[in-house]
Design an enzyme around this catalytic site. Structure first.
Site, PDB file in Angstrom:
ATOM      1  N   ASP A   1       6.027  22.221  47.343  1.00  0.00           N
ATOM      2  CA  ASP A   1       6.479  23.482  46.748  1.00  0.00           C
ATOM      3  C   ASP A   1       5.388  24.526  46.951  1.00  0.00           C
ATOM      4  O   ASP A   1       4.206  24.246  46.732  1.00  0.00           O
ATOM      5  CB  ASP A   1       6.714  23.243  45.245  1.00  0.00           C
TER       6      ASP A   1
ATOM      7  N   HIS B   1      16.108  21.271  38.878  1.00  0.00           N
ATOM      8  CA  HIS B   1      15.354  21.263  37.626  1.00  0.00           C
ATOM      9  C   HIS B   1      15.543  22.543  36.817  1.00  0.00           C
ATOM     10  O   HIS B   1      14.919  22.697  35.775  1.00  0.00           O
ATOM     11  CB  HIS B   1      13.869  21.065  37.934  1.00  0.00           C
TER      12      HIS B   1
ATOM     13  N   ASP C   1       9.099  28.992  46.308  1.00  0.00           N
ATOM     14  CA  ASP C   1       9.568  29.332  44.971  1.00  0.00           C
ATOM     15  C   ASP C   1       9.802  30.828  44.781  1.00  0.00           C
ATOM     16  O   ASP C   1       8.965  31.644  45.188  1.00  0.00           O
ATOM     17  CB  ASP C   1       8.485  28.862  43.981  1.00  0.00           C
TER      18      ASP C   1
ATOM     19  N   GLU D   1      13.720  29.246  48.022  1.00  0.00           N
ATOM     20  CA  GLU D   1      14.436  29.244  46.749  1.00  0.00           C
ATOM     21  C   GLU D   1      15.077  30.625  46.594  1.00  0.00           C
ATOM     22  O   GLU D   1      14.616  31.475  45.837  1.00  0.00           O
ATOM     23  CB  GLU D   1      13.517  28.951  45.553  1.00  0.00           C
TER      24      GLU D   1
HETATM   25  C1  NOJ Z   1      11.757  28.889  40.055  1.00  0.00           C
HETATM   26  C2  NOJ Z   1      11.428  27.487  39.668  1.00  0.00           C
HETATM   27  O1  NOJ Z   1      12.381  26.618  40.198  1.00  0.00           O
HETATM   28  C3  NOJ Z   1      11.367  27.475  38.173  1.00  0.00           C
HETATM   29  O2  NOJ Z   1      11.315  26.169  37.660  1.00  0.00           O
HETATM   30  C4  NOJ Z   1      10.172  28.292  37.759  1.00  0.00           C
HETATM   31  O3  NOJ Z   1      10.117  28.370  36.357  1.00  0.00           O
HETATM   32  C5  NOJ Z   1      10.258  29.705  38.324  1.00  0.00           C
HETATM   33  N1  NOJ Z   1      10.664  29.727  39.703  1.00  0.00           N
HETATM   34  C6  NOJ Z   1       8.930  30.386  38.248  1.00  0.00           C
HETATM   35  O4  NOJ Z   1       8.052  29.841  39.200  1.00  0.00           O
END
Ligand code: NOJ
Ligand code: CA
Length: 534
Positions: free
Chosen positions: A99, A327, A201, A265
């Site tokens: 990640d 998640h 992310d 993401e």
């Molecule tokens: C997306 C992530 O999947 C999530 O779990 C996280 O809280 C936020 N981005 C901030 O990094």
């Protein structure tokens, strides 16, 4: 038959490392735990694991607040253990995806400590600092994705800093070339080690509009409403300049041997914006994650419509992908009803595109119950009434029926409570039960791997069936497979002879016996799905 390419034809399995397997009885999963379970993953039949952040972090957002991008958090192990994990995975022909958190670091990162130390620190501009408005209020109206203002006042230096998430997650400034270079070095560090790819992310947040205008209010019918957002992220997300950054990362990835993959993401609500993340010349993300299925009700028409719009929007040569669980969203088995959980798996693994599975979904794990005093997730803690907390989908993997489900030793308090159904719903019990969900997934993953139609064939909807049934053909050369999923609680007897005169069942969600089917009168049982060779 074209070559089987892991990221294009294979299956990604997401591990939330805190919850997968604890190896040292501190109640938190770790890298050694993952190593211990690699054989399980290999037997399952997936191609790659993506591990949510394992880096040094104060864990305010459970690792998505990185304090050092090239150090392993001691809670998860050390670099030697990571290298071993990479090696052991590769020995088993499993790829490893890490990640990358480019939008923000932790406020405990050395860069931020320097940046906040004074206005003329050389790293001041590595983050986003702005003056207050004349009345002392924040520079604009932007809101944090976790609620409240996106700006926090720094008393010592008399400016606000921006954070798209928690105030402990200050946003990095991707318009600063030194920061861009430093973050590129992070990618090099891991790619040099042999890591096979990154999931990036909150990437759409990384570049902001240069002038920081106010964001407009969300419309009443906006899909953002249920998330508690008040503003449209018009100027704070998906800015055109982001594509230059993505393109430069992609060039870096492509300069490495082997097929390194860039996954985004890309949590967006607009299909064209999602499609734009492939890049104009397919030179950005290999897989911009498609989360749209996680936001739908269990409704065949809604999913059919989504699939149609999605496939139509993807640029020629782009590889689609589907996510049903991760998640950040409630477990699919909980969202759509336990009776449909295998149908979700059948869709995920037979639609055209790369599936990303979430740990435990192969068992049909449901959301765990989290008593208020056990809430861990900051998004849940802030406003428990909004029910935005993500703990329920992060409960420990259910390995067996021993105390703590084999996730950690009995007597230890796991970081999140084990879901109460673990005595009956666990991997060990399902390995023994021929007709379990786990064996359904294993068989379907095996079929997918050996079937060019499923892992790489064409896709075409089949018409002429009740609305409640999604039906499609996957085809490659002589191989033609008909997939059917009944979304309803009602049984249908259908005539599918317009698809082919004869067919044989390869697999069904209830694992009924394979064999010839009557194409003139095929019974589609309520809440079941099928793959038929025609
Ligand atoms: C997306 C992530 O999947 C999530 O779990 C996280 O809280 C936020 N981005 C901030 O990094
Ligand atoms: Ca541990």
């Amino acid at each position: 038959m074209s070559e089987y390419l892991w990221w294009k034809n294979g299956v990604v399995y997401q591990i939330y490392p805190r919850s997968f397997q604890d190896s040292n009885d501190d109640g938190i999963g770790d890298l050694q735990g993952i190593i211990q379970r690699l054989d399980y993953l290999k037997d399952l039949g997936i191609d790659a694991i993506w591990i949510s952040p394992i880096f040094a972090s104060p864990m305010v957002d459970f690792g998505y607040d990185v304090a050092d991008y090239t150090a392993i958090h001691p809670m998860f192990g050390d670099m030697e253990t990571f290298d071993r994990l990479l090696d052991e995975a590769h020995t088993r022909e499993l790829k490893v995806i890490l990640d990358y958190v480019p939008n923000h670091s932790s406020d405990q990162h050395a860069w931020f400590k320097e940046s906040r130390s004074s206005r003329d620190n050389p790293k001041r501009d590595w983050y986003i600092w702005k003056n207050a408005k004349p009345d002392g209020s924040p520079p604009n109206n932007w809101e944090s994705i976790f609620g409240g203002p996106a700006w926090t006042w720094d008393e010592a230096t008399g400016q606000y800093y921006l954070h798209s998430f928690l105030k402990e997650q200050p946003d990095l400034n991707w318009r600063n070339p030194e920061l861009v270079a430093a973050m590129e070095n992070v990618l090099r560090f891991w790619l040099d080690k042999g890591v096979d790819g990154f999931r990036m992310d909150a990437v759409m947040c990384s570049v902001k509009h240069a002038d920081f205008p106010d964001n407009p209010p969300v419309a009443d019918d906006s899909p953002l409403k249920p998330f508690g957002f008040n503003l449209e992220p018009k100027y704070s997300q998906s800015q055109p300049e982001l594509h230059n950054i993505l393109h430069s990362w992609r060039k870096l990835f492509d300069s490495y041997p082997g097929d390194r993959v860039m996954i985004g993401e890309t949590w967006v609500f607009d299909m064209d914006v999602l499609a734009s993340y492939y890049g104009k010349n397919l030179d950005e993300f290999h897989l911009p994650y498609n989360f749209m299925a996680t936001m739908l009700p269990w409704d065949a028409n809604a999913l059919r419509d989504l699939i149609q719009r999605y496939y139509a929007a993807i640029p020629a040569g782009g590889t689609p992908n589907f996510v049903f669980g991760n998640h950040d969203v409630h477990r699919p088995a909980t969202r759509h009803g336990y009776r449909n959980h295998r149908s979700i798996g059948l869709l995920l693994l037979t639609l055209w595109g790369v599936p990303t599975m979430y740990y435990g979904d192969e068992l049909g794990m449901e959301d765990g119950e989290i008593p208020v005093e056990f809430i861990q997730d900051p998004w849940g803690k802030d406003d428990p009434d909004l029910n935005l907390g993500r703990d329920p989908e992060r409960t420990p993997m259910q390995w067996d029926d021993s105390a703590n489900a084999g996730f950690t030793a009995g007597g230890v308090t796991p970081w999140l409570p084990v879901a109460s159904n673990y005595k009956t719903l666990n991997a060990a019990a399902q390995i023994r039960d021929e007709r379990s969900t786990l064996n359904f997934y294993r068989k379907l993953l095996q079929l997918r791997k050996t079937s060019p139609a499923l892992h790489g064939g064409s896709f075409e909807f089949v018409d002429g069936l009740p609305d409640d049934i999604i039906a499609y053909l996957r085809e490659n050369g002589d191989e033609k497979l008909l997939c059917l999923v009944n979304f309803s609680n009602q049984e249908y007897a259908v005539n599918i002879s317009h698809v082919a005169a004869a067919g044989s069942l390869l697999i069904s969600t209830d694992l009924s016996d394979p064999g010839e089917v009557d194409m003139n009168l095929f019974t589609v049982v309520a809440n079941q799905g099928y793959v038929i060779k025609v």
